[in-house]
Write a protein that holds these residues in place. Structure first.
Motif, PDB file in Angstrom:
ATOM      1  N   ALA A 422       0.777  -1.180  -0.017  1.00  0.00           N
ATOM      2  CA  ALA A 422      -0.059   0.036  -0.188  1.00  0.00           C
ATOM      3  C   ALA A 422       0.876   1.324  -0.242  1.00  0.00           C
ATOM      4  O   ALA A 422       0.579   2.283  -0.820  1.00  0.00           O
ATOM      5  N   ALA A 423       2.028   1.011   0.721  1.00  0.00           N
ATOM      6  CA  ALA A 423       2.894   2.328   0.757  1.00  0.00           C
ATOM      7  C   ALA A 423       3.459   2.685  -0.409  1.00  0.00           C
ATOM      8  O   ALA A 423       3.705   3.834  -0.972  1.00  0.00           O
ATOM      9  N   ARG A 424       3.734   1.694  -1.468  1.00  0.00           N
ATOM     10  CA  ARG A 424       4.475   1.839  -2.791  1.00  0.00           C
ATOM     11  C   ARG A 424       3.225   2.098  -3.704  1.00  0.00           C
ATOM     12  O   ARG A 424       3.560   2.489  -4.706  1.00  0.00           O
ATOM     13  N   GLY A 425       1.917   2.093  -3.253  1.00  0.00           N
ATOM     14  CA  GLY A 425       1.016   2.315  -4.378  1.00  0.00           C
ATOM     15  C   GLY A 425       0.952   0.900  -5.160  1.00  0.00           C
ATOM     16  O   GLY A 425      -0.004   0.981  -6.287  1.00  0.00           O
ATOM     17  N   ASP A 426       1.183  -0.430  -4.715  1.00  0.00           N
ATOM     18  CA  ASP A 426       1.014  -1.311  -5.573  1.00  0.00           C
ATOM     19  C   ASP A 426      -0.396  -2.187  -5.059  1.00  0.00           C
ATOM     20  O   ASP A 426      -0.655  -1.808  -3.709  1.00  0.00           O
ATOM     21  N   GLU A 427      -0.761  -3.062  -5.710  1.00  0.00           N
ATOM     22  CA  GLU A 427      -1.860  -3.971  -5.402  1.00  0.00           C
ATOM     23  C   GLU A 427      -1.377  -4.756  -4.309  1.00  0.00           C
ATOM     24  O   GLU A 427      -0.183  -5.237  -4.413  1.00  0.00           O
ATOM     25  N   ALA A 428      -2.313  -4.681  -3.110  1.00  0.00           N
ATOM     26  CA  ALA A 428      -1.782  -5.617  -2.011  1.00  0.00           C
ATOM     27  C   ALA A 428      -1.807  -7.259  -2.514  1.00  0.00           C
ATOM     28  O   ALA A 428      -2.413  -7.646  -3.347  1.00  0.00           O
ATOM     29  N   PRO A 429      -0.899  -7.812  -1.906  1.00  0.00           N
ATOM     30  CA  PRO A 429      -0.738  -9.380  -2.399  1.00  0.00           C
ATOM     31  C   PRO A 429      -1.937 -10.177  -1.748  1.00  0.00           C
ATOM     32  O   PRO A 429      -2.667  -9.649  -0.710  1.00  0.00           O
ATOM     33  N   ARG A 430      -2.428 -11.087  -2.686  1.00  0.00           N
ATOM     34  CA  ARG A 430      -3.539 -11.778  -2.415  1.00  0.00           C
ATOM     35  C   ARG A 430      -3.223 -12.888  -1.105  1.00  0.00           C
ATOM     36  O   ARG A 430      -2.427 -13.469  -1.322  1.00  0.00           O
TER      37      ARG A 430
END
Length: 467
Positions: A422-430
């Motif tokens: 979330a801090a990187r702006g990526d989709e969170a791991p499933r």
């Protein structure tokens, strides 16, 4: 046994109404002979007098089906004030100074804002008066169950010649049973007032949201034998209490969440009718001490149901998360205190062991307020904070669906991965929950498609339908 019942039945008159008969029996029970029997058994005369007065009030009240908690307040204040001391101006000034410094240090340990509320310095009696409404809320379901079950058990066990009297006086019987329970609760809360050090000491939100409070008399007793300077002990407990207050002030949903979990647990409480029926069979109205002993020992509360065990597990998990976070924040804030490790360990042991009053509360309402996973929860908060920083760690209290789960306490790696993504702006791991939710939504969508096909006459699960 029948002869004993006939002896009790002889107390009534054919010319009286059932309520009159029962009141006459209770008046004799509460008269000189009954009081003398209890006094000979070693019951505290002052407590005995309060109990008898409360029972007489229950007997003389009319039209109120609820439980009068006056007995609980009277009994609790009697115990709290027995050896209670007033608060000196010196104690107040020293504690105010400790809390001001601890509040300043907390600004470095957490991003949650200060409450802005003044410190509450309480006597034992003050603590009873301010927290008793929450204890009543907690105990109400059990008190009602005890009162109802007592009426039912006595009704079933009474001989035929007393059935009319028992049935006609059922309201009064409920009040007597409820009053006995309220009196027992008052004894427990009064004893707790001699043990608690601060507002958040028990774990439940007993005081208004954002309130930081301390009981100087108990705080002074706590330091005896520890070999820790009072000023260092005051700083640590001030940091803990203020961290607790900041958390509940910030997470406005948290108080209701905790209390609703307590309510979910309490709703499942019922009285073991077999124990109560056995007690009712040999119940002697002139000696209610056996019923009080059963209440105090927890003998009337049967083994927890599966629903109660699940509710208790959720509550213990939340209390562990709260206390674990407070432990980490208080330790960071008071890192300058030389005796920090010794104080923190003594505090953890004190909370894990509890005290006689907490044990009595557990027996009375079946609820143990000792978070078993406190160390694990504190270690999780420490690991998360080290990995993602204060802001992301404390933001987990913003909403209830962000709070770490029991599996996160066991292994915080997945939680940390989500926060880092979330801090990187990526989709969170499933994770497994994401997969299960996706499958559930897919199944629901397939069901909607099949329904639409059937409705417009196209091929459905049972073949084509005529238009």
């Amino acid at each position: 046994m029948q002869a004993e019942h006939r002896g009790k039945a002889a107390l009534v008159s054919d010319d009286n109404t059932p309520d009159d008969d029962f009141q006459e029996m209770l008046r004799r029970m509460l008269g000189g002979e009954g009081a003398e029997q209890l006094q000979n058994m070693g019951v505290d005369p002052a407590q005995m007098q309060q109990m008898m007065f409360a029972l007489q009030q229950a007997m003389n009240s009319s039209g109120d089906e609820g439980i009068s908690w006056d007995a609980a307040k009277t009994g609790a204040l009697h115990i709290a004030n027995q050896a209670g001391t007033s608060i000196s101006s010196r104690d107040r000034a020293d504690l105010d100074q400790a809390f001001q410094l601890a509040d300043l240090w907390l600004g470095e340990a957490t991003t949650l804002a200060a409450t802005g509320e003044p410190l509450q310095v309480l006597t034992r009696g003050n603590w009873v008066e301010q927290t008793l409404p929450v204890w009543q809320e907690l105990a109400e379901p059990v008190a009602t169950s005890v009162a109802d079950a007592l009426t039912s058990a006595l009704d079933q066990q009474a001989p035929d010649e007393m059935q009319g009297m028992i049935h006609g006086a059922s309201r009064m019987l409920r009040q007597v049973g409820g009053t006995l329970f309220a009196n027992q609760l008052g004894q427990v809360v009064g004893k707790l007032s001699k043990e608690v050090v601060s507002g958040g000491d028990v774990g439940l939100p007993l005081l208004p949201t954002g309130t930081a409070a301390i009981v100087p008399q108990n705080f002074a007793d706590l330091g005896d034998g520890l070999g820790i300077p009072d000023d260092q002990l005051a700083l640590y407990f001030a940091a803990r209490e203020l961290a607790h207050a900041r958390l509940f002030k910030h997470a406005k949903w948290l108080r209701l969440h905790v209390m609703s979990q307590v309510t979910d647990y309490a709703r499942g409480i019922h009285v073991d009718t077999r124990v109560l029926e056995d007690l009712a069979e040999r119940f002697d109205p002139s000696n209610p001490s056996e019923l009080q002993d059963a209440l105090q020992s927890g003998a009337l509360l049967p083994q927890q149901s599966e629903a109660q065990q699940n509710a208790l597990a959720r509550l213990e998990n939340m209390l562990a998360l709260i206390e674990g976070w407070v432990d980490v924040i208080a330790a960071d804030a008071t890192s300058r205190v030389p005796s920090l490790d010794k104080i923190a360990e003594a505090t953890r042991r004190r909370r894990a062991v509890g005290g006689p009053a907490q044990d009595a509360l557990g027996a009375l309402v079946g609820l143990q307020l000792k978070p078993r996973r406190l160390r694990e929860a504190a270690a999780m908060w420490r690991t998360v904070g080290d990995a993602v920083g204060q802001d992301a760690r404390d933001a987990l209290w913003d909403y209830p669906d962000l709070v770490p789960s029991a599996s996160d306490i066991d292994d915080p790696s997945a939680l940390i991965a989500r926060l880092e993504a979330a801090a990187r702006g990526d989709e969170a791991p499933r994770d497994e929950m994401d997969d299960a939710l996706a499958q559930l939504l897919a199944d629901a969508e397939d069901g909607d498609d099949e329904g639409e096909d059937s409705a417009d006459g196209t091929e459905g699960p049972e073949g084509p339908r005529p238009a």
